[in-house]
Design an enzyme around this catalytic site. Sequence first.
Site, PDB file in Angstrom:
ATOM      1  N   TYR A  11       0.823  -1.223   0.000  1.00 41.67           N
ATOM      2  CA  TYR A  11       0.000   0.000   0.000  1.00 41.67           C
ATOM      3  C   TYR A  11       0.859   1.277   0.000  1.00 41.67           C
ATOM      4  O   TYR A  11       0.797   2.083  -0.946  1.00 41.67           O
ATOM      5  CB  TYR A  11      -0.925  -0.057   1.221  1.00 41.67           C
ATOM      6  N   LEU A  33       5.106 -10.368  -2.656  1.00 35.22           N
ATOM      7  CA  LEU A  33       3.695 -10.359  -3.062  1.00 35.22           C
ATOM      8  C   LEU A  33       2.794 -11.112  -2.086  1.00 35.22           C
ATOM      9  O   LEU A  33       1.700 -11.525  -2.464  1.00 35.22           O
ATOM     10  CB  LEU A  33       3.527 -10.891  -4.500  1.00 35.22           C
ATOM     11  N   TYR A 140       4.370  -5.725  17.692  1.00 38.83           N
ATOM     12  CA  TYR A 140       4.581  -4.948  16.466  1.00 38.83           C
ATOM     13  C   TYR A 140       5.422  -3.698  16.746  1.00 38.83           C
ATOM     14  O   TYR A 140       6.459  -3.458  16.115  1.00 38.83           O
ATOM     15  CB  TYR A 140       3.229  -4.565  15.838  1.00 38.83           C
ATOM     16  N   ASN A 169      -1.651   7.169  11.268  1.00 36.85           N
ATOM     17  CA  ASN A 169      -2.505   6.237  10.514  1.00 36.85           C
ATOM     18  C   ASN A 169      -2.499   6.549   9.021  1.00 36.85           C
ATOM     19  O   ASN A 169      -3.152   7.511   8.588  1.00 36.85           O
ATOM     20  CB  ASN A 169      -3.931   6.281  11.062  1.00 36.85           C
ATOM     21  N   LEU A 189      -9.802   1.104   9.545  1.00 37.80           N
ATOM     22  CA  LEU A 189     -11.107   1.751   9.703  1.00 37.80           C
ATOM     23  C   LEU A 189     -11.665   2.315   8.387  1.00 37.80           C
ATOM     24  O   LEU A 189     -12.784   1.970   7.995  1.00 37.80           O
ATOM     25  CB  LEU A 189     -10.995   2.861  10.757  1.00 37.80           C
TER      26      LEU A 189
HETATM   27  N1  UDP Z   1     -11.700   0.639  14.374  1.00 33.72           N
HETATM   28  C1  UDP Z   1     -13.046   0.380  14.606  1.00 33.72           C
HETATM   29  N2  UDP Z   1     -13.657  -0.556  13.836  1.00 33.72           N
HETATM   30  C2  UDP Z   1     -13.014  -1.256  12.845  1.00 33.72           C
HETATM   31  C3  UDP Z   1     -11.650  -0.962  12.612  1.00 33.72           C
HETATM   32  C4  UDP Z   1     -11.021  -0.013  13.406  1.00 33.72           C
HETATM   33  O1  UDP Z   1     -13.669   0.968  15.497  1.00 33.72           O
HETATM   34  O2  UDP Z   1     -13.634  -2.108  12.195  1.00 33.72           O
HETATM   35  C5  UDP Z   1     -11.023   1.657  15.198  1.00 33.72           C
HETATM   36  C6  UDP Z   1      -9.821   1.123  15.971  1.00 33.72           C
HETATM   37  O3  UDP Z   1     -10.214   0.620  17.214  1.00 33.72           O
HETATM   38  C7  UDP Z   1      -8.943   2.380  16.087  1.00 33.72           C
HETATM   39  C8  UDP Z   1      -9.265   3.164  14.819  1.00 33.72           C
HETATM   40  O4  UDP Z   1     -10.501   2.630  14.337  1.00 33.72           O
HETATM   41  O5  UDP Z   1      -9.339   3.149  17.198  1.00 33.72           O
HETATM   42  C9  UDP Z   1      -8.199   3.008  13.741  1.00 33.72           C
HETATM   43  O6  UDP Z   1      -7.953   1.623  13.593  1.00 33.72           O
HETATM   44  P1  UDP Z   1      -7.077   1.054  12.398  1.00 33.72           P
HETATM   45  O7  UDP Z   1      -7.111  -0.441  12.494  1.00 33.72           O
HETATM   46  O8  UDP Z   1      -7.531   1.662  11.117  1.00 33.72           O
HETATM   47  O9  UDP Z   1      -5.618   1.605  12.674  1.00 33.72           O
HETATM   48  P2  UDP Z   1      -4.658   1.474  13.954  1.00 33.72           P
HETATM   49  O10 UDP Z   1      -4.899   2.726  14.758  1.00 33.72           O
HETATM   50  O11 UDP Z   1      -4.988   0.219  14.681  1.00 33.72           O
HETATM   51  O12 UDP Z   1      -3.294   1.449  13.345  1.00 33.72           O
END
Ligand code: UDP
Length: 328
Positions: A11, A33, A140, A169, A189
């Site tokens: 990405y 890949l 991680y 993010n 998200l």
């Molecule tokens: N999140 C959510 N529902 C989802 C995916 C993510 O509420 O289906 C929330 C997650 O708890 C975080 C924010 O969205 O607070 C961003 O999550 P993401 O996985 O995109 O990125 P991260 O912050 O984990 O790197």
Amino acid sequence: MNVLVVGGAGYIGSHMVRILDREGHTPIVLDNLCDGHRESVVGHKLIVGELSDRELVDSILSENKIEAVMHFAAFAQVGESVVNPAKYYVNNVMATIDLLESMRANDVKKFVFSSTCATYGEPETVPISENEKQEPVNPYGFTKLVIERALDDYAAAYGFSFAALRYFNAAGASPDGDIGEDHDPETHLIPIVLQVALGQREHITIYGDDYETPDGTCIRDYIHVDDLGAAHLTALEKLEPGKGIKLNLGTGNGYSVREVIDACRQISGKEIPEVMGKRRAGDPPKLVANAAAAKELLGWVPRYQKVEDVVETAWAWHQSHPNGYKSE
Ligand code: UDP
């Protein structure tokens, strides 16, 4: 400059490849890949192989007269890293050290590394500056911190120059409309919410609304993938022998999960049903960058400041590629 982009079919890597090319550099992609997509680097040299294949990496570095390496090939899911840490240590740490060793043997000493705000763990001060203590709360984040520390030592002892860029993010897609985010399974998200908008999922589950934030949902700093790329390019051009820079890359603007969903409703014009779920393990309540250092050192100011603008590019990508690269 001939730049090896490890994970260049992924990405963020694929957006970087495009920017390098546009700015007159020659990107050469190494990608296994496993998560990357051949279609995302059409028109660029792609070598399909493993980072841990020392012979292969040695030959790529020497045969292509590589001057710098950008490294995007890492596993990056917090939850998975808790359940399967070995996958993270083997790939994110061991294979990266293999890469640094190959670079050392081939006298390639410029390195741009994808680090993360997850190295801060649960910060005491938000917005987070680079001086915040780094105490990751998941494997991680720890694997990324290990490499940051190794880079300090490689710079001091072997004259490496590096930039460790701590992403917040990553989000959005190229405004060109033909490359974007395509993970399987998708966990992030914005793409998940837009899949709901496309009718591919019934609802978005919000992972908890009992955090100590104004609307109870987690706050994040969504940085456009092309803004990340622009920062990498400038960092690459500013590398100095024996020195390392460590910078946060974020907008400095925090958005709650609810605000992101609302932005997706506004941009897509779709209803987007939501369901309240439980907290996801390992999610800190608020991660927002203090990006003053990147501005000062690189003159870098993100072009996409508002999450609506980021979502707009993502929505264009998801609409034109409802099944990601498989749509082509
Ligand atoms: N999140 C959510 N529902 C989802 C995916 C993510 O509420 O289906 C929330 C997650 O708890 C975080 C924010 O969205 O607070 C961003 O999550 P993401 O996985 O995109 O990125 P991260 O912050 O984990 O790197």
